[in-house]
Write a protein that holds these residues in place. Structure first.
Motif, PDB file in Angstrom:
ATOM      1  N   GLN A 153      56.677  41.668  45.012  1.00 40.15           N
ATOM      2  CA  GLN A 153      56.868  40.759  44.947  1.00 40.15           C
ATOM      3  C   GLN A 153      56.373  39.675  45.462  1.00 40.15           C
ATOM      4  O   GLN A 153      56.169  39.013  44.641  1.00 40.15           O
ATOM      5  CB  GLN A 153      58.462  40.121  45.509  1.00 40.15           C
ATOM      6  N   ARG A 154      55.277  40.147  46.075  1.00 42.91           N
ATOM      7  CA  ARG A 154      54.455  39.571  46.826  1.00 42.91           C
ATOM      8  C   ARG A 154      53.168  39.421  46.346  1.00 42.91           C
ATOM      9  O   ARG A 154      52.586  38.571  45.865  1.00 42.91           O
ATOM     10  CB  ARG A 154      54.307  39.892  48.847  1.00 42.91           C
ATOM     11  N   LEU A 155      52.803  40.690  45.854  1.00 46.80           N
ATOM     12  CA  LEU A 155      51.609  41.134  44.425  1.00 46.80           C
ATOM     13  C   LEU A 155      52.228  39.553  43.191  1.00 46.80           C
ATOM     14  O   LEU A 155      51.155  39.364  42.823  1.00 46.80           O
ATOM     15  CB  LEU A 155      51.644  41.925  44.004  1.00 46.80           C
ATOM     16  N   ASN A 156      53.352  39.760  43.078  1.00 46.94           N
ATOM     17  CA  ASN A 156      53.461  39.023  41.432  1.00 46.94           C
ATOM     18  C   ASN A 156      53.775  37.419  41.933  1.00 46.94           C
ATOM     19  O   ASN A 156      52.989  37.157  40.854  1.00 46.94           O
ATOM     20  CB  ASN A 156      54.853  39.752  41.254  1.00 46.94           C
ATOM     21  N   ALA A 157      53.805  37.088  42.871  1.00 47.63           N
ATOM     22  CA  ALA A 157      53.766  35.645  43.291  1.00 47.63           C
ATOM     23  C   ALA A 157      52.665  34.508  43.635  1.00 47.63           C
ATOM     24  O   ALA A 157      52.030  34.594  42.909  1.00 47.63           O
ATOM     25  CB  ALA A 157      54.766  35.444  44.344  1.00 47.63           C
ATOM     26  N   THR A 158      51.827  35.991  43.755  1.00 49.75           N
ATOM     27  CA  THR A 158      50.356  35.714  44.135  1.00 49.75           C
ATOM     28  C   THR A 158      49.729  35.515  42.630  1.00 49.75           C
ATOM     29  O   THR A 158      48.536  34.735  42.472  1.00 49.75           O
ATOM     30  CB  THR A 158      49.668  36.038  45.115  1.00 49.75           C
ATOM     31  N   ALA A 159      49.823  36.458  42.501  1.00 43.95           N
ATOM     32  CA  ALA A 159      49.218  36.885  40.465  1.00 43.95           C
ATOM     33  C   ALA A 159      49.991  35.595  40.133  1.00 43.95           C
ATOM     34  O   ALA A 159      49.219  35.268  39.522  1.00 43.95           O
ATOM     35  CB  ALA A 159      50.007  38.118  39.928  1.00 43.95           C
ATOM     36  N   ARG A 160      51.073  35.300  39.734  1.00 42.89           N
ATOM     37  CA  ARG A 160      51.505  33.985  39.156  1.00 42.89           C
ATOM     38  C   ARG A 160      51.120  32.272  39.259  1.00 42.89           C
ATOM     39  O   ARG A 160      50.284  32.109  38.786  1.00 42.89           O
ATOM     40  CB  ARG A 160      52.937  33.589  39.611  1.00 42.89           C
ATOM     41  N   ARG A 161      50.422  32.612  40.581  1.00 40.89           N
ATOM     42  CA  ARG A 161      49.657  31.399  41.166  1.00 40.89           C
ATOM     43  C   ARG A 161      48.306  31.669  40.661  1.00 40.89           C
ATOM     44  O   ARG A 161      48.298  30.488  39.897  1.00 40.89           O
ATOM     45  CB  ARG A 161      49.728  31.520  42.535  1.00 40.89           C
ATOM     46  N   MET A 162      47.832  32.865  40.958  1.00 38.20           N
ATOM     47  CA  MET A 162      46.287  32.595  40.219  1.00 38.20           C
ATOM     48  C   MET A 162      46.086  32.378  39.049  1.00 38.20           C
ATOM     49  O   MET A 162      45.253  31.650  38.128  1.00 38.20           O
ATOM     50  CB  MET A 162      45.460  34.446  40.561  1.00 38.20           C
ATOM     51  N   ILE A 163      47.015  32.784  38.009  1.00 38.43           N
ATOM     52  CA  ILE A 163      47.652  33.202  36.802  1.00 38.43           C
ATOM     53  C   ILE A 163      47.030  31.480  36.355  1.00 38.43           C
ATOM     54  O   ILE A 163      46.493  31.012  35.710  1.00 38.43           O
ATOM     55  CB  ILE A 163      48.369  33.946  35.822  1.00 38.43           C
ATOM     56  N   GLU A 164      48.181  30.331  37.299  1.00 37.07           N
ATOM     57  CA  GLU A 164      47.998  28.918  36.426  1.00 37.07           C
ATOM     58  C   GLU A 164      47.229  28.585  37.216  1.00 37.07           C
ATOM     59  O   GLU A 164      46.692  27.339  36.059  1.00 37.07           O
ATOM     60  CB  GLU A 164      49.803  29.156  37.415  1.00 37.07           C
ATOM     61  N   GLU A 165      46.435  28.671  38.312  1.00 37.64           N
ATOM     62  CA  GLU A 165      45.453  27.181  38.914  1.00 37.64           C
ATOM     63  C   GLU A 165      44.433  28.267  38.169  1.00 37.64           C
ATOM     64  O   GLU A 165      43.276  27.361  38.280  1.00 37.64           O
ATOM     65  CB  GLU A 165      45.242  28.050  40.394  1.00 37.64           C
ATOM     66  N   THR A 166      43.894  29.890  37.352  1.00 36.73           N
ATOM     67  CA  THR A 166      42.421  29.661  36.660  1.00 36.73           C
ATOM     68  C   THR A 166      42.790  29.206  34.946  1.00 36.73           C
ATOM     69  O   THR A 166      41.980  29.489  34.525  1.00 36.73           O
ATOM     70  CB  THR A 166      42.539  31.000  37.128  1.00 36.73           C
ATOM     71  N   ALA A 167      44.443  29.054  35.121  1.00 36.40           N
ATOM     72  CA  ALA A 167      44.153  28.680  33.047  1.00 36.40           C
ATOM     73  C   ALA A 167      44.044  28.132  32.291  1.00 36.40           C
ATOM     74  O   ALA A 167      42.981  28.536  31.390  1.00 36.40           O
ATOM     75  CB  ALA A 167      46.027  28.653  32.898  1.00 36.40           C
ATOM     76  N   ARG A 168      43.062  26.848  33.257  1.00 29.02           N
ATOM     77  CA  ARG A 168      41.728  25.629  32.945  1.00 29.02           C
ATOM     78  C   ARG A 168      40.812  26.737  32.224  1.00 29.02           C
ATOM     79  O   ARG A 168      39.701  26.420  31.745  1.00 29.02           O
ATOM     80  CB  ARG A 168      41.709  24.798  33.368  1.00 29.02           C
ATOM     81  N   ARG A 194      43.486  40.213  51.821  1.00 28.93           N
ATOM     82  CA  ARG A 194      43.292  41.499  52.807  1.00 28.93           C
ATOM     83  C   ARG A 194      44.922  41.382  52.773  1.00 28.93           C
ATOM     84  O   ARG A 194      45.426  43.049  52.916  1.00 28.93           O
ATOM     85  CB  ARG A 194      42.893  40.873  54.603  1.00 28.93           C
ATOM     86  N   ASP A 195      46.115  40.261  53.007  1.00 31.23           N
ATOM     87  CA  ASP A 195      47.163  41.288  52.681  1.00 31.23           C
ATOM     88  C   ASP A 195      47.093  41.506  51.388  1.00 31.23           C
ATOM     89  O   ASP A 195      48.039  42.776  50.764  1.00 31.23           O
ATOM     90  CB  ASP A 195      48.111  40.100  53.008  1.00 31.23           C
ATOM     91  N   PHE A 196      46.774  40.956  50.555  1.00 36.93           N
ATOM     92  CA  PHE A 196      47.249  41.195  48.466  1.00 36.93           C
ATOM     93  C   PHE A 196      46.881  42.304  48.546  1.00 36.93           C
ATOM     94  O   PHE A 196      47.240  43.394  47.843  1.00 36.93           O
ATOM     95  CB  PHE A 196      46.275  40.016  48.462  1.00 36.93           C
ATOM     96  N   MET A 197      45.288  42.877  49.280  1.00 39.68           N
ATOM     97  CA  MET A 197      45.287  44.009  48.579  1.00 39.68           C
ATOM     98  C   MET A 197      45.874  45.635  49.855  1.00 39.68           C
ATOM     99  O   MET A 197      46.038  46.552  49.439  1.00 39.68           O
ATOM    100  CB  MET A 197      43.532  44.145  49.160  1.00 39.68           C
ATOM    101  N   ALA A 198      46.260  45.099  51.004  1.00 34.31           N
ATOM    102  CA  ALA A 198      47.485  45.916  51.589  1.00 34.31           C
ATOM    103  C   ALA A 198      48.831  46.163  50.767  1.00 34.31           C
ATOM    104  O   ALA A 198      49.384  47.400  50.711  1.00 34.31           O
ATOM    105  CB  ALA A 198      47.678  45.569  52.647  1.00 34.31           C
ATOM    106  N   ASP A 199      49.247  44.999  50.176  1.00 31.35           N
ATOM    107  CA  ASP A 199      50.340  45.179  49.409  1.00 31.35           C
ATOM    108  C   ASP A 199      50.022  46.211  48.217  1.00 31.35           C
ATOM    109  O   ASP A 199      50.895  46.675  48.021  1.00 31.35           O
ATOM    110  CB  ASP A 199      51.093  43.511  49.254  1.00 31.35           C
ATOM    111  N   PHE A 200      49.029  45.816  48.207  1.00 34.17           N
ATOM    112  CA  PHE A 200      48.993  46.697  46.224  1.00 34.17           C
ATOM    113  C   PHE A 200      48.562  48.484  46.838  1.00 34.17           C
ATOM    114  O   PHE A 200      48.908  49.340  46.049  1.00 34.17           O
ATOM    115  CB  PHE A 200      46.903  46.342  45.894  1.00 34.17           C
TER     116      PHE A 200
END
Length: 498
Positions: free
Chosen positions: A360-375, A303-309
């Motif tokens: 910036q919070r959105l971008n940080a979360t996106a980087r984490r998701m990209i890294e963790e789903t890269a496999r 919800r915090d991610f969507m609120a920032d969006f």
């Protein structure tokens, strides 16, 4: 067989092949598209501005050797410059008429496409249902009591109704994928920087908006990307260069892929059984294709991610209203719809520092998701939480309407700093579409796959999201699913031509 029937049956690639063989002329195709546009117009209300005279003139002059020579097309009434054509953005604000073509428009014309109309959009693309005070309600050709989604709902309705085989669309929070999911179409949200928005803008909504198309077939989606991708000199950035042709990627076997499936709602809101059935259908097709599928969770997409969006979009709406006021020489708050006005005031209330922090919070979360789903080669997840809604189903009613009226008329936007109230309005805005914004934030490509038809006969698509810059794998997977599922043969039942 009538030309209208050929238009209704064939995709863009197939129609172009008939033109190249001399079996059909561009003039015949355009005349058939115009006739069908007018025949279905009262049913679906998907046209903003007809371009019939210009289309007929282009059809006479088009080089029949071009890749998509003579193929009828529609351009979305939002975010484009089309020389001499009014662009309303679904709003009652006076239209913008450019004296230039956007780069995408020039590339469409260079491919031989013939625009016959601009297609309807909700006001400034802010709703994921195509309903506006300016143009009214756009309806689904599968069942005209239901929505075709938004914000590229006009384009989706024209394609699903067999007026054109493909149409321009744009996506800032699901606006290509939601209409595709509602209308039984393929819709690719491209990687950030894959196609240019210039010269009208360098980027939109902090880079979250992309342009591409909705179409009937994966091969059309791939070919259109081949013909339009690539930065131009004004582009601020570019996606990773493809290894080859997107059309070639769509035509090849994907091999054995490693896929993930994400089933949860990032908002913690209900998901219909039909949506989960659609996701199960996609998983079954993937396994039939020989791929492995692993269940995953994305606990930090919440919800915090969507609120920032939502806050970032609100700030963009505030900026848009300032730009429109400057363009027309007066304030425009009285000419926009109530929900747009409230969102714009929220954007004005947020400080620059708050918005920057949210992005910036959105971008940080996106980087984490990209890294963790890269496999994974792709992640399957829903697009819409429920089957296509009845027209008007997202209009605020009762207490919701009272709250929106109070926020608007009494200028109580400051109350939205109260987290529960802000969350309530966020849920009312996004209860139909929980997932699409995730990949607008991350910049990853994501493709809508029309894998399911509900018990009530309505399409319900899901999405596959890929690694940044890797549309090729998505197109190869989508083409395989298309073949296995048989969705290419499905057509909306509206005014089936003889």
């Amino acid at each position: 067989m009538s030309i209208e029937r050929v238009l209704w049956e064939q995709d863009a690639t197939g129609l172009a092949a008939l033109v190249h063989k001399g079996e059909i002329s561009p003039q015949e195709l355009v005349d058939a598209a115009i006739a069908r546009a007018e025949a279905t117009r009262p049913d679906i209300n998907a046209i903003a501005t007809p371009l019939y005279d210009d289309a007929r003139a282009r059809a006479k002059a088009v080089d029949r050797k071009l890749p998509l020579a003579g193929v009828p097309f529609a351009l979305k009434d939002l975010g484009l410059g089309i020389k001499g054509v009014p662009i309303h953005g679904g709003s009652r604000i006076p239209a913008f008429t450019a004296d230039f073509n956007s780069v995408m428009v020039e590339r469409y014309l260079a491919a031989g496409l013939i625009p016959i109309a601009t297609s309807t959009s909700p006001e400034h693309g802010l709703r994921l249902m195509t309903e506006s005070a300016r143009f009214g309600v756009t309806r689904n050709p599968w069942n005209t009591g239901h929505t075709t989604g938004g914000s590229s709902g006009g384009s989706a309705a024209l394609v699903a109704a067999g007026v054109v085989p493909a149409a321009h669309a744009s996506d800032g929070g699901g606006s290509i994928r939601v209409p595709s999911a509602c209308s039984g179409l393929v819709g690719l949200k491209t990687s950030r920087g894959r196609v240019p928005l210039t010269p009208l803008v360098s980027e939109s909504w902090y880079g979250m908006v992309v342009d591409h198309a909705v179409s009937r077939s994966v091969r059309d989606t791939a070919l259109l990307l081949d013909l339009t991708h690539g930065a131009d000199p004004l582009s601020p950035y570019a996606a990773r260069a493809p290894k080859g042709s997107f059309a070639v990627a769509a035509a090849r076997d994907p091999g054995k892929l490693s896929l993930a499936v994400y089933r949860k709602s990032p908002l913690g809101l209900p998901i219909s059984a039909e949506t989960l059935a659609a996701l199960d259908t996609a998983v079954a097709l993937a396994r039939e294709g020989g791929h492995t599928v692993e269940e995953i969770d994305l606990p930090y997409i919440g919800r915090d991610f969507m609120a920032d969006f939502c806050k970032s979009v609100a700030s963009a709406v505030a900026g848009m209203m300032r730009a429109e006021a400057l363009r027309v020489g007066r304030p425009v708050t009285g000419e926009v719809e109530r929900a747009t006005r409230v969102l714009g005031r929220l954007g004005e209330m947020l400080s620059a520092g708050e918005v920057y922090d949210a992005v910036q919070r959105l971008n940080a979360t996106a980087r984490r998701m990209i890294e963790e789903t890269a496999r994974f080669d792709a992640v399957l997840m829903p697009i819409i939480a429920h089957p296509p809604l009845a027209c008007g189903a997202m209009d605020p009613k009762g207490g919701d309407e009272l709250i929106e009226n109070m926020l608007d008329k009494l200028r109580l936007t400051g109350l939205l700093r109260i987290k529960p109230l802000f969350g309530q309005l966020m849920d009312k805005s996004l209860w139909f579409t929980h997932w699409p914004a995730i990949h607008n934030v991350s910049g990853q490509p994501s493709i809508a796959l029309p894998v399911h038809v509900t018990a009530g006969g309505l399409p319900l698509g899901i999405q596959a999201a890929g690694r940044p810059g890797d549309e090729e794998t998505l197109l190869s997977l989508a083409a395989q699913m298309e073949k296995l599922s048989g969705w290419l043969k499905r057509r909306a039942p509206l005014k089936v031509p003889a």
